[in-house]
Design a protein around this motif. Structure first.
Motif, PDB file in Angstrom:
ATOM      1  N   LEU A 175       0.828  -1.355   0.107  1.00  0.00           N
ATOM      2  CA  LEU A 175       0.006   0.027   0.101  1.00  0.00           C
ATOM      3  C   LEU A 175       0.938   1.316  -0.020  1.00  0.00           C
ATOM      4  CD1 LEU A 175      -2.581  -0.861   2.680  1.00  0.00           C
ATOM      5  CD2 LEU A 175      -2.741  -1.352   0.036  1.00  0.00           C
TER       6      LEU A 175
ATOM      7  N   ARG B  42       0.864   5.519  -0.993  1.00  0.00           N
ATOM      8  CA  ARG B  42       0.163   6.926  -1.424  1.00  0.00           C
ATOM      9  C   ARG B  42       0.571   7.176  -2.885  1.00  0.00           C
ATOM     10  NH1 ARG B  42       1.582  10.120   1.981  1.00  0.00           N
ATOM     11  NH2 ARG B  42      -0.329  10.047   3.532  1.00  0.00           N
TER      12      ARG B  42
ATOM     13  N   THR C  35      -4.757   6.383  -1.155  1.00  0.00           N
ATOM     14  CA  THR C  35      -3.867   6.564   0.234  1.00  0.00           C
ATOM     15  C   THR C  35      -4.147   5.466   1.183  1.00  0.00           C
ATOM     16  OG1 THR C  35      -3.517   8.230   1.836  1.00  0.00           O
ATOM     17  CG2 THR C  35      -5.561   8.259   0.960  1.00  0.00           C
ATOM     18  N   PRO C  36      -3.156   4.988   1.969  1.00  0.00           N
ATOM     19  CA  PRO C  36      -3.528   4.278   2.900  1.00  0.00           C
ATOM     20  C   PRO C  36      -4.198   4.873   4.110  1.00  0.00           C
ATOM     21  CG  PRO C  36      -1.194   3.908   2.426  1.00  0.00           C
ATOM     22  CD  PRO C  36      -1.779   5.264   1.725  1.00  0.00           C
TER      23      PRO C  36
ATOM     24  N   SER D 121      -6.294   0.656   2.238  1.00  0.00           N
ATOM     25  CA  SER D 121      -6.164   1.803   1.526  1.00  0.00           C
ATOM     26  C   SER D 121      -7.523   2.060   0.581  1.00  0.00           C
ATOM     27  CB  SER D 121      -5.140   2.029   0.322  1.00  0.00           C
ATOM     28  OG  SER D 121      -5.122   0.926  -0.538  1.00  0.00           O
TER      29      SER D 121
END
Length: 252
Positions: free
Chosen positions: A38, A40, A66-67, A73
């Motif tokens: 994960l 961004r 984004t996580p 996410s």
């Protein structure tokens, strides 16, 4: 729109050929191809799809992921779509906005299991630019980490409409593969798939090959460009071929 697409493809091809090896070595650990990581990410892309019979579709997307926890996410996709065909308004308008959640169910050194759930809102400016109804999509990914850094991650997904006049029932079996390239600046994914459109009694296949390269650092993340040509096979296919060009920043 076609002129814009050709310009974008040309710029990306030039960028793919002029990246420094030092940046490649720094970012070899995560190039965005591992579905169990994960990070961004921000994307922008344009896809031209040939629909056959003198028709085509152009799709411009903005995406942000984004996580929200160590294992989960969220990704938001904002599309704009235009169709060029006889008797169809060629203007570009909003498509169906989508929100996707990704959850890492289990990840070990040898394999990973990933669950995804996505909802497509009925937001298209015209019926032909989207599903025409709310659609839910669920996906299960099994990622196997092979020797030498290669990844084989088959997945099964099903999309189902919820209410509305138009019915959607579509299942995709995907055979995602990531080879290990000699130059770590480059990455590639090979993505064959079998698609069943049960509502329209169609069965066809596709294959997409993505080739990308790191081109610099932006905001603490790694900037990449990529090209993704694809072809569809089978008498029931809804299109003949497509090519997507994109730019993304990962890990910022």
């Amino acid at each position: 729109m076609k002129t814009y697409c050709r310009s974008l493809l040309g710029a990306l091809a030039l960028a793919l050929a002029t990246t420094s090896p030092l940046l490649a070595q720094q970012e070899a650990a995560d190039n965005g191809t591992d579905p169990t990581k994960l990070r961004r990410t921000f994307w922008t892309s344009y896809e031209h799809m040939d629909l056959g019979t003198d028709a085509s579709r152009g799709t411009f997307k903005l995406m942000y992921e984004t996580p929200v926890s160590p294992k989960t996410s969220l990704r938001l996709t904002l599309p704009a779509v235009a169709i060029e065909a006889p008797g169809v308004d060629p203007g570009m308008e909003f498509g169906d906005i989508a929100l996707r959640a990704t959850h890492l169910l289990s990840v070990t050194r040898d394999r990973g299991i990933v669950l995804q759930g996505e909802v497509f809102a009925d937001t298209a400016g015209r019926p032909e630019l989207g599903y025409g109804t709310i659609v839910l999509k669920g996906t299960v990914i099994y990622a196997k980490f092979l020797q030498g850094g290669r990844i084989f991650a088959p997945a099964v997904s099903h999309a189902q409409s919820v209410g509305g006049d138009r019915q959607i029932r579509e299942t995709t079996v995907d055979f995602y593969y990531v080879p290990k390239l000699p130059d770590p600046a480059w990455y590639m994914t090979v993505d064959p798939a079998i698609i069943g459109d049960w509502e329209n009694d169609r069965l066809y296949s596709s294959i997409a090959v993505t080739t990308g390269r790191a081109v610099g650092k932006i905001g603490g993340g790694v900037a990449q460009v990529y090209l993704k040509p694809s072809v569809l096979v089978g008498g029931d296919r809804p299109a003949d071929w497509a090519i997507e060009a994109g730019f993304r920043v990962i890990g910022f």
